[in-house]
Design an enzyme around this catalytic site. Structure first.
Site, PDB file in Angstrom:
ATOM      1  N   GLU A 154     -48.262 -10.669  -0.827  1.00 48.28           N
ATOM      2  CA  GLU A 154     -48.648 -10.225   0.525  1.00 48.28           C
ATOM      3  C   GLU A 154     -47.856  -8.983   0.888  1.00 48.28           C
ATOM      4  OE1 GLU A 154     -47.804 -13.352   3.297  1.00 48.28           O
ATOM      5  OE2 GLU A 154     -48.684 -14.857   1.987  1.00 48.28           O
ATOM      6  N   TYR A 267     -47.863 -17.744   7.732  1.00 44.12           N
ATOM      7  CA  TYR A 267     -47.227 -18.977   7.285  1.00 44.12           C
ATOM      8  C   TYR A 267     -47.595 -20.102   8.247  1.00 44.12           C
ATOM      9  CZ  TYR A 267     -43.229 -21.820   5.606  1.00 44.12           C
ATOM     10  OH  TYR A 267     -42.433 -22.790   5.077  1.00 44.12           O
ATOM     11  N   LYS A 353     -38.475  -4.958  -1.600  1.00 38.49           N
ATOM     12  CA  LYS A 353     -38.478  -3.859  -0.620  1.00 38.49           C
ATOM     13  C   LYS A 353     -38.800  -2.540  -1.319  1.00 38.49           C
ATOM     14  CE  LYS A 353     -36.382  -5.467   3.305  1.00 38.49           C
ATOM     15  NZ  LYS A 353     -35.362  -4.737   3.938  1.00 38.49           N
ATOM     16  N   CYS A 447     -13.084  21.655  19.760  1.00 36.49           N
ATOM     17  CA  CYS A 447     -14.438  21.459  20.282  1.00 36.49           C
ATOM     18  C   CYS A 447     -15.254  22.746  20.128  1.00 36.49           C
ATOM     19  CB  CYS A 447     -14.364  21.052  21.749  1.00 36.49           C
ATOM     20  SG  CYS A 447     -15.997  20.927  22.501  1.00 36.49           S
ATOM     21  N   CYS A 450     -16.003  24.095  23.844  1.00 37.98           N
ATOM     22  CA  CYS A 450     -15.015  24.580  24.814  1.00 37.98           C
ATOM     23  C   CYS A 450     -13.667  24.911  24.186  1.00 37.98           C
ATOM     24  CB  CYS A 450     -14.843  23.577  25.948  1.00 37.98           C
ATOM     25  SG  CYS A 450     -14.046  22.049  25.432  1.00 37.98           S
ATOM     26  N   CYS A 465     -13.976  15.242  22.224  1.00 35.58           N
ATOM     27  CA  CYS A 465     -13.413  16.342  22.989  1.00 35.58           C
ATOM     28  C   CYS A 465     -12.882  15.719  24.277  1.00 35.58           C
ATOM     29  CB  CYS A 465     -14.492  17.379  23.305  1.00 35.58           C
ATOM     30  SG  CYS A 465     -13.923  18.545  24.548  1.00 35.58           S
TER      31      CYS A 465
HETATM   32  S1  IVH Z   1     -42.842 -15.267   4.818  1.00 31.46           S
HETATM   33  C1  IVH Z   1     -40.044 -18.892   4.766  1.00 31.46           C
HETATM   34  N1  IVH Z   1     -44.490 -13.233   4.711  1.00 31.46           N
HETATM   35  O1  IVH Z   1     -39.850 -10.557   6.511  1.00 31.46           O
HETATM   36  C2  IVH Z   1     -40.836 -17.654   4.591  1.00 31.46           C
HETATM   37  N2  IVH Z   1     -42.421 -12.941   5.862  1.00 31.46           N
HETATM   38  O2  IVH Z   1     -37.210 -10.415   5.249  1.00 31.46           O
HETATM   39  C3  IVH Z   1     -41.117 -16.981   5.858  1.00 31.46           C
HETATM   40  N3  IVH Z   1     -42.158 -10.727   6.866  1.00 31.46           N
HETATM   41  O3  IVH Z   1     -38.378 -13.239   8.207  1.00 31.46           O
HETATM   42  C4  IVH Z   1     -41.422 -15.564   5.775  1.00 31.46           C
HETATM   43  N4  IVH Z   1     -44.098  -9.908   6.256  1.00 31.46           N
HETATM   44  O4  IVH Z   1     -40.058 -11.685   9.487  1.00 31.46           O
HETATM   45  C5  IVH Z   1     -43.297 -13.682   5.137  1.00 31.46           C
HETATM   46  N5  IVH Z   1     -46.062 -11.542   4.579  1.00 31.46           N
HETATM   47  C6  IVH Z   1     -44.895 -11.984   5.008  1.00 31.46           C
HETATM   48  C7  IVH Z   1     -44.016 -11.173   5.766  1.00 31.46           C
HETATM   49  C8  IVH Z   1     -42.785 -11.694   6.159  1.00 31.46           C
HETATM   50  C9  IVH Z   1     -42.976  -9.668   6.911  1.00 31.46           C
HETATM   51  C10 IVH Z   1     -40.822 -10.750   7.479  1.00 31.46           C
HETATM   52  C11 IVH Z   1     -40.455 -12.028   8.189  1.00 31.46           C
HETATM   53  C12 IVH Z   1     -39.291 -12.538   7.426  1.00 31.46           C
HETATM   54  C13 IVH Z   1     -38.717 -11.299   6.861  1.00 31.46           C
HETATM   55  C14 IVH Z   1     -37.844 -11.557   5.671  1.00 31.46           C
END
Ligand code: IVH
Length: 714
Positions: A154, A267, A353, A447, A450, A465
């Protein structure tokens, strides 16, 4: 001696700095690492607060995660230092600590706090494909070596998480993550989001469940909001996440609805729910009317997972909302159960990430900006370079330590990144490209505005400053603050006009504002008689601004809006305040050593007292009137009462009513609950609040009735 303490089972290579050279062996290194654990905990705790509560982080996500990983590794190495309060053991909290130090979080208080039915955990983060492969291997191992495991991929939406409760088909609660155990109930604000159903008619008679997701501000709405804030001279939000988070915590749901939030749900939790896979549950929720992303895929191999990640790393740029990665989840719910959880996150899910986009460019020079408080910020002037759709010419260098940590030289080639921030950051120097004769960047010592020698106090990162009464940006900044909306609220006098008036020598300090004459203002370019009249009316009206706000407006360091209110409640006039001592001041709620010292030293300066006397002579309110004194001292008419304000009013503004309620000892709240004493209702009260009030039997009081009540009590 190079200490490689983590050669055993850790991927992180932890060493203090590059290496630790010590005479007395490991003990010195030990204490260095132990101290580092404490320092990292403190730093990450502070960042959590800035991120979740202030919606204004000062560290990129990546930097945060790296520090967190290092802390985790160090804590594994020193198990005797285990602390359940460590940020490694807890999810960040968005619940305000209410320290009263930071003035602009005033609007974010007073939400009802509710315990989560299931703890709201976060996800483990990774930045490399290798770590994804490692995670998958751990999943297979946790499932007895089974390798044909379905993984749902996702998008990771970059907003803030929300938990929605549906009971008998109706939306009954909407909780922020809070500290993972309890969250703020922001249901009134969530109700303003068009794509969150207020009610669902569930199939299979399942209509009591919880669904979690992300609240976001789409790019388009974020940009519009920032344009509006720019025009109103309000601070800009750094990114849509911060804007969404700041918005969700506003007390005024009407304002929230104007900003245009969205929600994606990802979720579903509850008892006896249909479906046995995560994917099917999301499709079930979609049929109920929830906004489920259409970009979810079930993958059956690591190659499919990687293809999904690579595709979205690029394609996400065309999405209407911000995403910062991909989330991978084991699809089968029984397998999820088998894998279970760590203290902070599920083992069945992980977040990958995306890398922030970066470019290499030349550092041409460094300049220094002096802010309103006198803090000096170094800024890198760069060879212009294209980055994430904009041309970047400048980047922040934060402070002297940041420059030293990069060992920055003039003419260096540097990597610039746009993380979550609007202002790009320099993340590294390409040392191989450094010219032989390049000289290190030396932080200025005087600074640039001034010429006063700068000071850096122990424990502070910034150089200041100290010439606060003579340094132009500080003087202008003080005046800008003085006239701003939450201070004296002088209509028709903004930053640009102050700049103009200052450059013409018409105002040098805040008291000069009250000596301005119509013909002086009207003669300025771009102003004229109409603007002059408007400005003078604004100046006149400001004389009635209550003492607490004047105290905030005069700009005593560390005295924010909330602190000023607390102080003004105790010290009913400037004369009483001027006579006080540091010790006595510290008995006021929220006032610590630093604030007390700052207040006393403000009144120790002759020039400040001269300004105060000139303000008094001009008719500015420097004390509470007799009536208000009585209220403040004896008649806490609304003591112990929780009041919700809704609708629009004719006699006072909403902010004024909030002030009145607080002054009379009452508490403002954003949402109606069993604890609400009454609703102060104006015109067009929100229908959701009305419905809830009727359901709970909460009294609704009109504006007139309210004013009569408090006046009679007087
Ligand atoms: S699942 C127990 N799915 O990312 C699992 N989280 O860094 C619950 N987030 O706390 C999270 N997109 O705020 C899930 N497709 C996604 C998400 C997602 C963004 C956020 C969420 C989570 C954080 C973790």
């Amino acid at each position: 001696m190079q200490l490689d303490l983590f050669a055993d089972n850790n991927t992180e290579n932890v060493s203090a700095g590059d290496s630790v050279t010590c005479d007395d062996g490991v003990n010195t290194a030990d204490s260095v690492f132990r101290q580092e654990i404490l320092a990292l905990r403190k730093e990450l705790e502070e960042q959590n607060y800035k991120y979740y509560v202030m919606s204004a982080p000062t560290m990129s996500d990546r930097e945060f995660d790296e520090k967190m990983h290092r802390l985790e590794a160090l804590e594994r190495r020193y198990p005797d230092m285990f602390d359940p309060q460590s940020p490694t053991q807890r999810v960040g909290s968005d619940i305000e600590k209410n320290e009263g130090k930071i003035s602009d979080v005033r609007n974010t208080k007073n939400f009802e706090q509710v315990a989560h039915k299931y703890p709201m955990l976060s996800l483990a983060n990774t930045y490399s494909e290798e770590e994804i492969r490692d995670w998958l291997e751990r999943v297979y191992k946790g499932l007895d070596g089974k390798r044909d495991v379905e993984i749902v991929c996702e998008l990771k939406f970059d907003g803030l998480s929300i938990s929605l409760w549906y009971e008998s088909g109706k939306l009954t609660k909407a909780l922020t993550r809070g500290d993972g155990v309890r969250g703020d109930n922001v249901i009134d604000n969530i109700r303003t989001i068009g794509n969150v159903p207020q009610e669902v008619s569930a199939e299979n008679a399942v209509n009591t469940f919880e669904i979690r997701g992300e609240v976001l501000l789409p790019w388009e709405n974020f940009e519009r909001l920032n344009r509006e804030r720019e025009a109103a001279e309000e601070p800009l939000f750094a990114n849509p996440r911060n804007a969404a988070s700041g918005t969700l915590k506003l007390l005024d749901s009407e304002q929230v609805s104007k900003r245009g939030l969205w929600a994606y749900l990802y979720y579903v939790l509850g008892e006896n729910l249909p479906c046995y896979t995560h994917y099917d549950r999301l499709q079930w929720a979609k049929k109920l009317g929830f906004n489920i992303s259409e970009h979810i895929r079930v993958c059956r191999s690591v190659d499919e997972v990687m293809a999904y990640i690579h595709y979205w790393d690029e394609a996400r740029r065309a999405l209407p909302v911000a995403t910062d990665g991909v989330v991978l989840k084991v699809n089968n719910l029984r397998q999820q159960e088998e894998l279970g959880y760590t203290a902070k996150s599920p083992r069945w899910a992980i977040a990958y990430k995306f890398e922030a986009e970066k470019q290499l460019t030349r550092l041409n020079s460094v300049s220094y900006q002096v802010g309103r408080t006198g803090a000096v910020t170094p800024v890198a002037n760069l060879e212009p370079v294209q980055l994430s759709g904009t041309v970047v010419k400048r980047a922040t260098l934060n402070n002297e330590d940041f420059i030293s940590s990069l060992d920055l030289h003039v003419g260096d080639y540097v990597w610039v990144e746009k993380g979550g921030e609007i202002i790009p950051k320099i993340t590294a120097v390409e040392v191989t490209k450094r010219a032989a004769n390049a000289s290190p960047v030396e932080f200025v010592r005087v600074c640039p505005e001034c010429g006063t020698p700068l000071v850096r106090e122990e424990g502070e990162a910034a150089w200041y400053c100290p010439n606060d009464s003579g340094c132009p940006p500080q003087k202008k900044g003080k005046m800008e603050h003085f006239v701003s909306r939450k201070a004296m609220n002088i209509d028709g006098l903004g930053a640009e006009t102050i700049d103009l008036l200052y450059s013409r020598g018409l105002i040098k300090d805040v008291a000069d504002i009250y000596d301005l004459r119509r013909e002086q203002i009207a003669a300025l370019p771009g102003l004229g008689e109409k603007s002059a009249d408007k400005m003078l009316a604004g100046i006149e009206a400001s004389k009635a601004v209550p003492w607490a706000r004047v105290l905030f407006a005069i700009g005593i360091r560390f005295v924010g809006e909330t602190t000023a209110k607390q102080i003004a409640r105790r010290y009913l006039s400037v004369d009483m305040l001027r006579e006080t001592t540091e010790e006595e001041l510290q008995t006021v709620e929220d006032v610590g050593v630093e604030i007390a010292r700052s207040v006393v030293s403000f009144f120790d300066k002759e020039e400040n007292n001269v300004i105060v006397e000139r303000l008094r002579a001009a008719g500015v309110t420097l004390s509470n009137s007799e009536d208000t004194e009585n209220n403040a001292m004896q008649k806490q008419t609304l003591q112990g009462q929780t009041i919700v304000i809704s609708g629009t009013f004719s006699q006072h503004s909403r902010d004024e009513y909030k002030d009145i309620i607080e002054r009379l000892g009452g508490k403002n709240s954003g949402s109606v609950s069993a604890k609400t004493t009454f609703i102060l209702a104006g015109d067009n009260m929100g229908p959701a609040k009305l419905e809830k009030a009727e359901k709970l039997g909460v009294k609704i009081m009109g504006e007139e009735e309210f004013l009569q009540m408090i006046n009679n009590e007087d």
